[in-house]
Scaffold this motif. Structure first.
Motif, PDB file in Angstrom:
ATOM      1  N   THR A  76      35.252  53.607  41.662  1.00  0.00           N
ATOM      2  CA  THR A  76      34.914  52.567  42.631  1.00  0.00           C
ATOM      3  C   THR A  76      33.431  52.590  42.980  1.00  0.00           C
ATOM      4  OG1 THR A  76      37.142  52.656  43.573  1.00  0.00           O
ATOM      5  CG2 THR A  76      35.425  51.655  44.922  1.00  0.00           C
ATOM      6  N   SER A  84      31.436  51.234  40.124  1.00  0.00           N
ATOM      7  CA  SER A  84      31.560  49.781  40.048  1.00  0.00           C
ATOM      8  C   SER A  84      30.703  49.102  41.108  1.00  0.00           C
ATOM      9  CB  SER A  84      33.028  49.373  40.220  1.00  0.00           C
ATOM     10  OG  SER A  84      33.820  49.870  39.159  1.00  0.00           O
ATOM     11  N   LEU A  85      30.671  49.685  42.308  1.00  0.00           N
ATOM     12  CA  LEU A  85      29.816  49.127  43.357  1.00  0.00           C
ATOM     13  C   LEU A  85      28.346  49.220  42.976  1.00  0.00           C
ATOM     14  CD1 LEU A  85      31.233  50.161  46.856  1.00  0.00           C
ATOM     15  CD2 LEU A  85      31.106  47.884  45.839  1.00  0.00           C
ATOM     16  N   ALA A 102      27.639  46.545  40.552  1.00  0.00           N
ATOM     17  CA  ALA A 102      27.584  45.256  41.248  1.00  0.00           C
ATOM     18  C   ALA A 102      26.262  45.098  41.994  1.00  0.00           C
ATOM     19  CB  ALA A 102      28.757  45.132  42.206  1.00  0.00           C
ATOM     20  N   TYR A 135      25.521  41.177  42.868  1.00  0.00           N
ATOM     21  CA  TYR A 135      26.690  40.597  43.548  1.00  0.00           C
ATOM     22  C   TYR A 135      27.440  41.650  44.367  1.00  0.00           C
ATOM     23  CZ  TYR A 135      28.917  42.429  39.282  1.00  0.00           C
ATOM     24  OH  TYR A 135      29.325  43.231  38.248  1.00  0.00           O
ATOM     25  N   GLN A 146      29.748  40.334  47.439  1.00  0.00           N
ATOM     26  CA  GLN A 146      31.100  39.894  47.108  1.00  0.00           C
ATOM     27  C   GLN A 146      31.994  41.075  46.763  1.00  0.00           C
ATOM     28  OE1 GLN A 146      28.163  38.790  45.971  1.00  0.00           O
ATOM     29  NE2 GLN A 146      28.319  36.736  45.075  1.00  0.00           N
ATOM     30  N   ALA A 147      31.438  42.076  46.065  1.00  0.00           N
ATOM     31  CA  ALA A 147      32.236  43.236  45.657  1.00  0.00           C
ATOM     32  C   ALA A 147      32.751  44.013  46.862  1.00  0.00           C
ATOM     33  CB  ALA A 147      31.414  44.143  44.737  1.00  0.00           C
ATOM     34  N   ASP A 153      35.481  42.099  48.691  1.00  0.00           N
ATOM     35  CA  ASP A 153      36.772  42.200  47.998  1.00  0.00           C
ATOM     36  C   ASP A 153      37.465  43.524  48.308  1.00  0.00           C
ATOM     37  OD1 ASP A 153      36.682  39.713  46.862  1.00  0.00           O
ATOM     38  OD2 ASP A 153      35.902  40.386  44.931  1.00  0.00           O
TER      39      ASP A 153
END
Length: 251
Positions: free
Chosen positions: A105, A108-109, A112, A117, A120-121, A124
């Protein structure tokens, strides 16, 4: 020398002898969406924060690290600079969940953030729910406890608050306009410190608001928290701190 014209002619001007040619205008490039290929080498400024929340497994305290860097862009033909988050780090061994998912996680952040972006991540992640009940983490602008649908959602809200205090998001987690980010970075360069949000209401003001809320139908208090001196209310048959510090008489 002949020059081929490949685009539609929309106007013309006679060049005067000896007049310098105008400088070409730079194309706009939004610094919020400029892609950063990878984390740059060397040292980055970072914010390290201790997050406390209360869920089905009791009170937990975890640490989160967010790194920032200046990013250039072009707006209206002018070069500008803003500050963006580029890296999120959650040290291992803080939660009972499998560390591989936490690491995935955060990676992934970070991707992003470098892709432009991250707002938005994170939004979510706040929608993630689990079957272990609500998680209490943080206070809203009216000094009332915040409840989230999962630990992930609570941590995502905490990330939003870090970005808010840094000036990248507003208090509701929405993206601040790029013009405002440019002004805040210029303020930092001029004054030597980052933009700071307004101070929250004073403790006596929040206490007065709590009293007025109780008078208008809010939860009845049953005592005073021995840890933070906040109000205790009955939750699930147990006196629990309403101020959000997590203390409960039932443990």
């Amino acid at each position: 020398m002949a020059v081929e014209i490949t685009s539609k002619i929309v106007g013309y001007r006679i060049k005067q002898q000896g007049q310098p040619a105008p400088a070409p205008e730079l194309p706009d490039e939004d610094p919020l969406t400029v892609r950063i290929p990878s984390r740059p080498e060397g040292t980055l400024e970072a914010v390290s924060e201790k997050i406390s929340y209360v869920g089905a497994e009791g009170r937990k305290k975890v640490y989160l690290l967010v790194s920032f860097m200046p990013v250039e862009g072009v707006i209206g033909g002018q070069r500008v600079v803003i500050e963006r988050p580029v890296e999120f780090f959650f040290p291992s061994g803080q939660l009972s969940s499998e560390h591989q998912w936490i690491t995935a996680t955060m990676r992934s952040l970070s991707l992003a953030a470098r892709g432009g972006y991250v707002t938005q991540a994170v939004a979510d992640l706040r929608k993630v729910a689990w079957d272990k009940g609500l998680v209490r983490c943080g206070m809203n602008r009216w000094n009332k406890p915040m409840f989230h649908d999962s630990e992930v959602a609570a941590i995502a809200w905490s990330i939003q608050q870090i970005l808010y205090r840094r000036g990248f998001l507003d208090q509701d987690g929405h993206q601040v306009p790029v013009e405002t980010l440019v002004a805040r970075y210029a303020h930092r360069m001029q004054h030597g410190h980052a933009w700071q949000p307004e101070e929250p209401p004073a403790a006596e003001d929040s206490a007065g608001a709590s009293s007025s809320g109780e008078a208008s139908g809010g939860p009845a208090t049953v005592g005073t928290c021995p840890e933070c001196r906040g109000d205790l209310i009955m939750m699930d048959g147990c006196p629990t701190c309403y101020a959000g510090c997590g203390w409960s008489k039932c443990g």
